[in-house]
Design an enzyme around this catalytic site. Sequence first.
Site, PDB file in Angstrom:
ATOM      1  NE  ARG A  49      -2.313   0.681   3.685  1.00  0.00           N
ATOM      2  CZ  ARG A  49      -1.597   1.383   4.583  1.00  0.00           C
ATOM      3  NH1 ARG A  49      -1.284   2.647   4.334  1.00  0.00           N
ATOM      4  NH2 ARG A  49      -1.210   0.825   5.703  1.00  0.00           N
ATOM      5  CE1 TYR A 102     -13.958  13.090 -16.717  1.00  0.00           C
ATOM      6  CE2 TYR A 102     -12.733  12.865 -14.660  1.00  0.00           C
ATOM      7  CZ  TYR A 102     -13.551  12.324 -15.635  1.00  0.00           C
ATOM      8  OH  TYR A 102     -13.976  11.028 -15.531  1.00  0.00           O
ATOM      9  CG  ASP A 174      -5.819  16.977 -15.840  1.00  0.00           C
ATOM     10  OD1 ASP A 174      -5.149  16.347 -16.681  1.00  0.00           O
ATOM     11  OD2 ASP A 174      -6.863  16.527 -15.343  1.00  0.00           O
ATOM     12  CE  LYS A 199      -9.770   9.525 -19.806  1.00  0.00           C
ATOM     13  NZ  LYS A 199      -9.724   9.366 -18.348  1.00  0.00           N
TER      14      LYS A 199
END
Length: 383
Positions: A49, A102, A174, A199
């Site tokens: 983790r 977004y 971004d 993407k």
Amino acid sequence: MRRRTAAVRGHGWRDQFGSPLPPVYLTAVFEQVGEARKSDRGVDLKYAREENPTVRAFERIMASLEAGADALAFNSGMASISTLSVYLLNKDDLLLTTKEAYGATLRLFSTLGEKFGVRLLKAYPATEAVVEAVKAARPKVVFVETMTNPTLKVLDMPEVVKAAKDLGAVVVVDNTFATPVLVNPLSFGADYVVHSATKYIAGHNDVVGGVVVTRNVDKDLWTYRAMLGGIMQPFEAFLCMRGAKTLFPRFELQSKNAKAVAEFLAEHSKVKEVLYPGLPTHRDHETAKKLFGGLYGGVLSFRIKGGRPEVERVLSSFKLITPSPSLGGTETIATYPVLSAASPIPPEDREELGITEDLIRLSVGLEDVEDIIEDLDQALSSI
């Protein structure tokens, strides 16, 4: 190491057998006798983790691609943005973003305000408007996209970053639509760059992932990722490394295909307007030309002569193109923004931004461009 080489070769990984590919460490735990082993960035390597060698190999590639000091990989693009937001923002801090972004990002920012007292200010996505808002409001954090989704507006990033940094703001960019192929926002002074690795980075529509690239090594952000539990899984990191190897040639071809498609649609009798920064008719063409150096990305949007019924008819008529809500993969995908990524944007903002019911977003893939154009033509002939 040059960025294209870094994408293909990573950091010269070689194991004892001479393999150039890092193994996939599908393990939850690592041996610990006394003090834990340390990874190359000096944090404990004991529990997956927190840190994983396969994930770490991908992070080093992303840091090189974005000209950063370090990177952290997450299990989705939204996990990267949400973790960074929780890390950077406190109650009553002011976050400045744009009205067009977004939809899930805007929904997150609104929720941070409603539940945790973060103040949110949204500016119109034009360079002058964002700079004016920065100077007037003096936000703690400025979050902008290199190209907005879905109308492909392009901010003069050096100007926006300078205005924000001059007033002491933290700048997050971004860079999902532009990718490191077109621009490196950290080189303009941004503090963090985020990606939906789902993407273009992974690039094959078979991975969900996210990345934060940092200007400096940020062990506190690493701690937040460990606490919130959003680390990318090792097999996904392996697939993202596979995708990064072909990022440059993929993105360059998709950009060239998109420009050809945009030019075709601009002359089509059933199309009212094409939104693509590579066209001289786009309001931000000169900014994009200065910023990107001749390529303009693989996403475009266009307005058809009609409304929602005609859009749905076009989407249902495609034979090659896939109607879907994503982008950046090898396949050409058509999206209806008002029912997908832009749906969380308030209706009055959508109207102001030009996100209308006649708008289709197209992520252009690697098919033969003549086949893409032929499919668009036959689908548009249905209206």
